[in-house]
Write an enzyme that holds these catalytic residues in place. Structure first.
Site, PDB file in Angstrom:
ATOM      1  N   HIS A   1      -0.890  -0.745   3.739  1.00  0.00           N
ATOM      2  CA  HIS A   1      -1.526  -0.004   2.423  1.00  0.00           C
ATOM      3  C   HIS A   1      -1.658   1.295   2.557  1.00  0.00           C
ATOM      4  CE1 HIS A   1      -3.639  -4.173   1.727  1.00  0.00           C
ATOM      5  NE2 HIS A   1      -2.250  -4.314   1.690  1.00  0.00           N
TER       6      HIS A   1
ATOM      7  N   LYS B   1      -8.947   7.166   5.998  1.00  0.00           N
ATOM      8  CA  LYS B   1     -10.007   6.046   6.126  1.00  0.00           C
ATOM      9  C   LYS B   1     -10.567   5.991   7.581  1.00  0.00           C
ATOM     10  CE  LYS B   1      -7.106   2.953   3.118  1.00  0.00           C
ATOM     11  NZ  LYS B   1      -6.521   1.622   3.058  1.00  0.00           N
TER      12      LYS B   1
ATOM     13  N   TYR C   1     -14.804   0.006   5.732  1.00  0.00           N
ATOM     14  CA  TYR C   1     -14.212   1.231   5.525  1.00  0.00           C
ATOM     15  C   TYR C   1     -14.692   2.344   4.652  1.00  0.00           C
ATOM     16  CZ  TYR C   1     -10.827  -0.693   2.441  1.00  0.00           C
ATOM     17  OH  TYR C   1     -10.286  -1.463   1.454  1.00  0.00           O
TER      18      TYR C   1
ATOM     19  N   ASP D   1       1.225  -7.998  -0.447  1.00  0.00           N
ATOM     20  CA  ASP D   1       1.741  -7.602   0.753  1.00  0.00           C
ATOM     21  C   ASP D   1       3.150  -8.255   1.351  1.00  0.00           C
ATOM     22  OD1 ASP D   1      -0.227  -5.992   1.175  1.00  0.00           O
ATOM     23  OD2 ASP D   1      -1.615  -7.486   2.242  1.00  0.00           O
TER      24      ASP D   1
END
Length: 188
Positions: free
Chosen positions: A61, A71, A131, A168
């Site tokens: 992603h 991140k 995250y 995905d």
């Protein structure tokens, strides 16, 4: 906090100093001034958490354009194999990846800069993954590269039953993805 360099200069592994005794443990999971000095000058604005079962693979992603995100990721329960892929055209490490095992036990964190795609596979029965992001989520800018793109050659752990979301499963090949340019200024 120990900062560990990887094969890609901008991608870092953060290893905390853990103080443990018969009561349990304590560690600083984040300190802004040290992070800005040693890793990257950025400000995190959003924090997310997910829970997944063994074999779940989330990624690869990223968010495109002005909504790109850096991140800082970690696992608070269980264990995952985590990956950052350089998708900056013109970068000396374009298409290369760094993979690291993150677990509740090793307490490591992984910094994925802007201009990178990110994904992870759950190795334990369950995993809770958290995250920090330095930009807000924007659905219209959400992108996905298929995890098993042969040009990336990511060595994912062996798994008899990889579990993917519809999003995905429909991820693009790197050659067809919206990419960043190495020369673009991704941070202010």
């Amino acid at each position: 906090m120990k900062i560990i360099d990887t094969e890609i200069a901008e991608v870092k592994i953060l290893e905390p100093t853990v103080f443990a005794d018969n009561r349990g443990y304590f560690f600083e999971s984040f300190r802004d001034n040290e992070f800005c000095e040693q890793v990257c000058k950025t400000k995190f604005v959003q924090e997310n958490e997910s829970s997944s079962s063994k074999g779940v693979l989330r990624g690869l992603h990223y968010q495109s354009g002005m909504h790109s995100q850096a991140k800082l990721v970690r696992v608070v329960v269980g264990e995952v194999f985590d990956v950052a892929v350089d998708i900056r055209k013109g970068s000396p490490t374009f298409g290369k990846y760094v993979g690291v095992v993150l677990s509740a036990e090793n307490k490591r964190q992984f910094f994925i800069p802007r201009g990178f795609a990110h994904g992870f596979m759950v190795l334990s029965n369950t995993a809770v993954f958290t995250y920090k992001c330095d930009n807000y989520y924007n659905k219209a800018s959400e992108r996905s590269i298929i995890y098993n793109d042969p040009t990336l050659n990511i060595e994912w752990p062996k798994c008899d039953n990889v579990i993917l979301s519809e999003k995905d499963t429909a991820g693009k090949q790197l050659a067809d993805a919206d990419l960043f340019n190495y020369s673009d200024k991704l941070y202010e």
